[in-house]
Structure formats: structure tokens, C-alpha cells
Design an enzyme around this catalytic site. Structure first.
Site, short mmCIF file in Angstrom:
data_model
loop_
_atom_site.label_atom_id
_atom_site.label_comp_id
_atom_site.label_asym_id
_atom_site.label_seq_id
_atom_site.Cartn_x
_atom_site.Cartn_y
_atom_site.Cartn_z
CG ASP A 100 -5.59 13.71 -22.01
OD1 ASP A 100 -4.73 13.48 -21.14
OD2 ASP A 100 -5.32 14.06 -23.16
CG ASP A 201 -1.23 14.95 -18.85
OD1 ASP A 201 -0.80 15.30 -19.96
OD2 ASP A 201 -1.10 15.62 -17.81
CD GLU A 250 2.72 13.59 -21.73
OE1 GLU A 250 3.03 14.48 -22.52
OE2 GLU A 250 2.20 13.84 -20.63
CG HIS A 320 -1.89 18.29 -27.21
ND1 HIS A 320 -1.70 16.93 -27.07
CD2 HIS A 320 -1.76 18.81 -25.98
CE1 HIS A 320 -1.45 16.66 -25.81
NE2 HIS A 320 -1.49 17.78 -25.12
C1 GLC Z 1 1.09 16.85 -20.93
C2 GLC Z 1 0.17 17.43 -21.97
C3 GLC Z 1 0.43 18.89 -22.08
C4 GLC Z 1 0.19 19.51 -20.72
C5 GLC Z 1 1.01 18.82 -19.64
C6 GLC Z 1 0.56 19.23 -18.28
O1 GLC Z 1 2.41 16.93 -21.29
O2 GLC Z 1 0.33 16.78 -23.19
O3 GLC Z 1 -0.36 19.50 -23.06
O4 GLC Z 1 0.52 20.87 -20.76
O5 GLC Z 1 0.87 17.44 -19.70
O6 GLC Z 1 -0.69 18.67 -17.98
#
Ligand code: GLC
Ligand code: CA
Length: 549
Positions: A100, A201, A250, A320
Site C-alpha cells: 500500500d 491509496d 484508488e 477493508h
Molecule cells: C483509503 C483506505 C482507507 C483509509 C483512507 C485514508 O480510502 O482504503 O482505509 O482510511 O484511504 O487513508
């Protein structure tokens, strides 16, 4: 366009949430040695790589997504030596590892932030986004994705800093070239170690609109896929493109229409994206069933946007951050649980793209029946719960809503066996174990040929053995059918058709002309009916895949 074959297009991924995967030193929290102890299991699924959510040094306000040192392993997970050993043994088994990459923000405990907040003149001041307050308080009305203002006041320097997520997750200032330089060095350091890629992320948030911007349509508009982000993403891409790695971004706020720009085969920033369109369809408060038509529409838009070699998709039904897919898209009811878990598996695993299975999805794990807010760990859920209580919502109703939407539903320990702590640990785990471990667990499912687990393996195997299921063109049939999801995959003369009933009712349909059933062979089905008729009836959650003879 000619097909470009790559390892990451052909592989299936498996996401590991390490705190809840396997605990080997019995402190109730999963660890790196736990992952290593399950490599045989992972290999036996037929997957090609694992994605491990953050294992870096962190005060764990947002479970590792608040990193205080990018180049250290968090003590509860293990040591860097143990990580190196995991990487080595995974590679020996033919499994790749992606990590990640959390570079939109750090923890407020990161040394950069500790320095940054120390004085207005500090060398690291501009590593983060600081601004003066206004008469009303914060610099503007931006709200955090985790609830409340996106600004936090800091007494020491009498200014506010921006945090898109929790207040302990200050946003990095990507407009500062030194920030980028330091992040890129860190990325290279990890890649030099030999890891195989990154889940990047919250990357659609790195660019912020001018502070005067007020949101009109979407409360997060000012920091979601804001114009100008392309400059930063191109710089990031230059780092990635030197290596044969997998990158998946993401990308909250990126639409199918922008897919090509983000993940176009030769010019995209990433290899693939986690889009939010299909998954947001069931995150609705009261919604009990899925709108199958909308679901197909959302997925089809991405399938078509990246078809014919234009780009590649990432496929997922769980991670998650979201409730368990059987509980939302399928059904927990005893009569439907198994069939619905399998129907979802078949439907998503055979789309065009690289599928990501989230730990426990392959055995059909379900949401946790939370009985109190005290059982919740996730920072956003707690915020939302207390916001609801403060605004007068009945605690019972607030809890009901939380039960359906909480991220913690996906974070309960992996159910390996029916033992007291589900074979996850010998000690009470950090998060409650789902009481259904009795019926839903790996050991039990390994021994049951009709299990969800064995079905996952069979679908993965089928995908592996048939190029059409990897590289073939996707085509949707019956877009307006409210229960059935019917699509084909075609590569030269090879053709497959996937049909699933995503509802609790029987479904019937006249299958289209070009799906001439007499000429089709059943490959897999989640029920025992092996015949298909032109006008045919599908049982609740029935799913089949056929191959053209
Ligand atoms: C992403 C992750 C999540 C986290 C967020 C902030 O959305 O998947 O779990 O809380 O980023 O880093
Ligand atoms: Ca442990």
C-alpha cells in the site's frame, strides 16, 4: 489494438488486511509471520499476487493509513527482516507482493509533520497545507471524508492545517517539489527491495482546489480529482514506468469517461483503478436489495471504456472499507448464502480486468452483528455514529445503520477453523470474531467439494486456462433485465457466456439469438442444473458459465 500480455493482467490478486489475517505470536493481532505461514493456502487458491494493506510504523488512528515512518515496519506486525523473508518466500512460491502506498497524507506523528507544526518558519512548514482562519473559524467550509471540518486548528502557530481524512492524517502539500522528491525516493527504496507494485491509496485527492472554492454538488469536490492533478500523476508515472510492476490507484471521484486518461494502455498514470461507481450503489442507508440494472450499467461503463486494448480494469466486490458483499449484494439468509456468494464470485471474477479477492470473501464471510458502538474500531464510523446521536437520531437506529455500513464488517478476524478464536489466534483478538465461524471457515470448506471456497478455486482455474476470459471482449446482454446479469467474453473464435441471477426470486429470460444454447457447453454452475433452454428459468442466485463448442 493488439493485445499486450502482462503478468498483472493474467493474475488474480488477494488483499490481506494483516491485523485480521493470521496471528502467530498470540497477541491477538495478525502479523507478517502469519501471512508467511499461510503462503501455501494462498498459493492453493490459484492467485498470482497479494496486496498487503499498510504495515508501516503508525499510531494506528486509521489502522495503518496514518503512517509515521514509511521505511519502518510497525512492531505489532513484525520486523523488516521478517518482511524480507516474507517477500523471499512468496517469490519462491511464485507469488508477487504489492504494497500500500499512502502518499496523500501522513500521520501527525510523522517527523515531517512534527517539524512542520513547530513554527511558521520551519523548513518543513510547506510539506503540509496550512492556512489562516477566518472570522467563522476554519479557512473555509470544506468537510472531511471522515466527518466534521477538514481543518484543524493548531495553537502553536495560530493556523489551521488541512486533513481530508482524520485530523491525525494531515494532507501532504503536493505543490511543494520537495515533498514529491522525498516521496519518490521512498517509492524507489521499496521498489529496489523487489516488491512488485503498489495500491496507491486515496490518490485522487492529492490536488486541492483554491481555498476560495465552495462545494456545490459534492461535499468533497474541492479535493476529489481536481483539474491540475494530471501534473502530479504524470510525475508519479515516470517513477513507476521504469519497472515491471503493478500499479492500481484508488480513485474516488474518477468516472468511466475519464478512465482512459487515468489507465490508458500506454499513457495512463496507473495500470488499473479501483473505481467507486458499482460499489457505491449499495452503500445507501435503507437499501436492502441491489438494483441489478444500475449495477450492470456501472460495471459495463468501465468495461467498455477500457475495451479493445485501450486499458485495463481492476475488479473487486470487497475490501477493508466496505461491508461484506454477501451481506449487501447477496444474502445472508441460510437458503441463499452459499448460492449468492458463488453467484457474485462468478459474476465479478470473469469480467475484463484483474480481480482482487478480499480475505474471507473466498469462504463467503458475512457482516458482523454488532451489538454496541463499543465494538467498533474504525474512526470514521465512530464519528458518524456520534454525529447522528448529537443530531437526535435514536441510538438503536444509529446502530442499525452502522451495522450495515461500518468498515469493521470486513475487518473481523479471518475464519480459519471453528475453534474459539477461529484458528486466527490463541488469544482474544483485537476485533470480535463472527459467531458464524462454526459454519463459515476455511478448514470446513476445504473438505466440502460444494463449498464457496472450492467454487472460487474452480472459477480462478477456469479463468487461468482460457485466454478469452482474460483478454476477451466483454459484451452485455439484457441490460434492462432486473435480475439477470448476462455477459459474454470473446477472443477470436473462443466465446464464453456468464449468466447469473442476482436476486432471491426465480428469473426467466429469452436468451439473445447470438447465444445459441445448443452449441454451448456448461463449464461451471453453482447449482446442479446442467441444462439450458432458449427460454429458461433461473433459480434464485443461480449462476452458470458456458463455453461455445
Ligand atoms: C483509503 C483506505 C482507507 C483509509 C483512507 C485514508 O480510502 O482504503 O482505509 O482510511 O484511504 O487513508
Ligand atoms: Ca501477532
Amino acid at each position: 489494438m493488439a493485445i499486450r500480455r502482462t503478468w498483472w493482467k493474467e493474475a488474480v490478486g488477494y488483499q490481506i488486511y494483516p491485523a485480521s489475517f493470521m496471528d502467530t505470536n498470540n497477541d491477538g493481532i495478525g502479523d507478517l509471520n502469519g501471512i508467511r505461514s499461510k503462503l501455501d493456502y494462498l498459493k492453493s487458491l490459484g492467485i498470482g499476487f497479494i496486496w498487503i494493506t499498510p504495515i508501516y510504523e503508525s499510531p494506528n488512528v486509521d489502522n495503518g493509513y496514518d503512517i509515521s515512518d514509511y521505511q519502518k515496519i510497525l512492531g505489532t506486525f513484525g520486523t523488516m527482516e521478517e518482511f524480507d523473508l516474507l517477500l523471499k518466500e512468496a517469490h519462491e512460491q511464485g507469488l508477487k507482493i504489492i504494497m500500500d502506498l499512502v502518499i496523500n497524507h501522513t500521520s501527525n506523528q510523522h517527523s515531517w509533520f512534527v517539524e512542520s507544526r513547530s513554527s511558521l518558519k520551519d523548513d518543513y512548514r510547506d510539506y503540509y497545507i496550512w492556512a489562516d482562519g477566518t472570522m467563522d473559524g476554519p479557512p473555509n467550509d470544506w468537510v472531511s471524508i471522515f466527518g466534521g471540518s477538514a481543518w484543524e486548528y493548531d495553537e502553536r502557530t495560530n493556523q489551521y492545517y488541512l486533513h481530508v481524512f482524520a485530523k491525525e492524517q494531515p494532507d501532504l502539500n503536493w505543490e511543494n517539489p520537495r515533498v514529491k522528491r522525498d516521496l519518490f525516493q521512498m517509492i524507489d527504496w521499496w521498489l529496489d527491495k523487489g516488491i512488485d507494485g503498489f495500491q496507491v491509496d486515496a490518490i485522487s485527492h492529492i490536488k486541492k482546489a483554491p481555498l476560495e472554492t465552495t462545494s456545490t454538488k459534492d461535499p468533497f469536490e474541492a479535493f476529489k480529482n481536481v483539474p491540475g492533478i494530471e501534473t502530479h500523476l504524470n510525475d508519479l508515472r515516470d517513477i513507476f514506468k521504469k519497472r515491471d510492476i503493478l500499479t492500481v490507484g484508488e480513485a474516488n471521484g474518477v468516472s468511466a469517461a475519464e478512465a482512459y486518461q487515468w489507465v490508458g494502455e500506454t499513457t495512463g498514470y496507473f495500470n488499473m483503478l479501483f473505481e467507486f461507481d458499482h460499489i457505491s450503489l449499495w452503500n445507501k442507508d435503507e437499501q436492502e436489495t441491489v438494483d441489478v440494472i444500475q449495477f450492470k450499467k456501472a460495471l459495463t461503463a468501465w468495461q467498455e471504456a477500457l475495451a479493445d486494448g485501450r486499458g485495463w480494469n481492476a475488479l473487486y466486490m470487497e475490501n477493508h472499507d466496505i461491508p461484506r458483499s454477501v451481506s449487501s449484494f447477496g444474502s445472508e439468509e441460510k437458503v441463499f448464502w452459499q448460492a449468492s456468494a458463488k453467484a457474485l464470485a462468478l459474476t465479478f471474477l470473469l469480467l475484463q480486468g484483474t480481480p482482487f479477492i478480499y480475505q474471507g470473501q473466498e469462504i463467503g464471510m458475512t457482516n458482523l452483528p454488532f451489538t454496541s458502538i463499543n465494538e467498533i474500531d474504525a474512526v470514521d464510523t465512530k464519528n458518524f455514529y456520534y454525529e447522528m446521536i448529537h443530531s437526535g437520531v435514536d441510538p438503536k437506529n444509529a446502530l442499525n445503520l452502522i451495522r450495515k455500513t461500518a468498515r469493521d464488517n470486513a475487518r473481523t478476524p479471518m475464519q480459519w477453523t471453528a475453534e474459539e478464536y477461529a484458528g486466527f489466534s490463541k488469544r482474544k483478538p483485537w476485533m470480535r470474531i463472527n459467531p458464524n465461524k462454526q459454519e463459515i471457515n476455511v478448514l470446513h470448506e476445504l473438505n466440502d467439494p460444494t463449498s464457496v471456497l472450492n467454487f472460487y478455486k474452480a472459477v480462478i482455474q477456469l479463468r487461468k486456462e482460457n485466454e478469452a476470459l482474460i483478454y476477451g471482449r466483454y459484451q452485455l446482454y439484457l441490460p434492462d433485465h432486473p435480475q439477470l446479469f448476462v455477459y459474454s467474453r470473446r477472443l477470436a473464435d473462443e466465446r464464453f457466456v456468464v449468466i447469473s441471477n442476482l436476486s432471491k426470486e426465480f428469473a426467466s429470460a429469452d436468451l439473445p439469438e447470438n447465444v445459441q444454447i445448443e452449441e454451448w457447453d456448461l463449464q461451471l454452475s453453482n447449482l446442479n442444473d446442467h441444462t439450458i433452454h432458449q427460454h429458461t428459468i433461473f433459480a434464485p442466485y443461480e449462476a452458470r458459465v458456458y463455453k461455445h463448442k
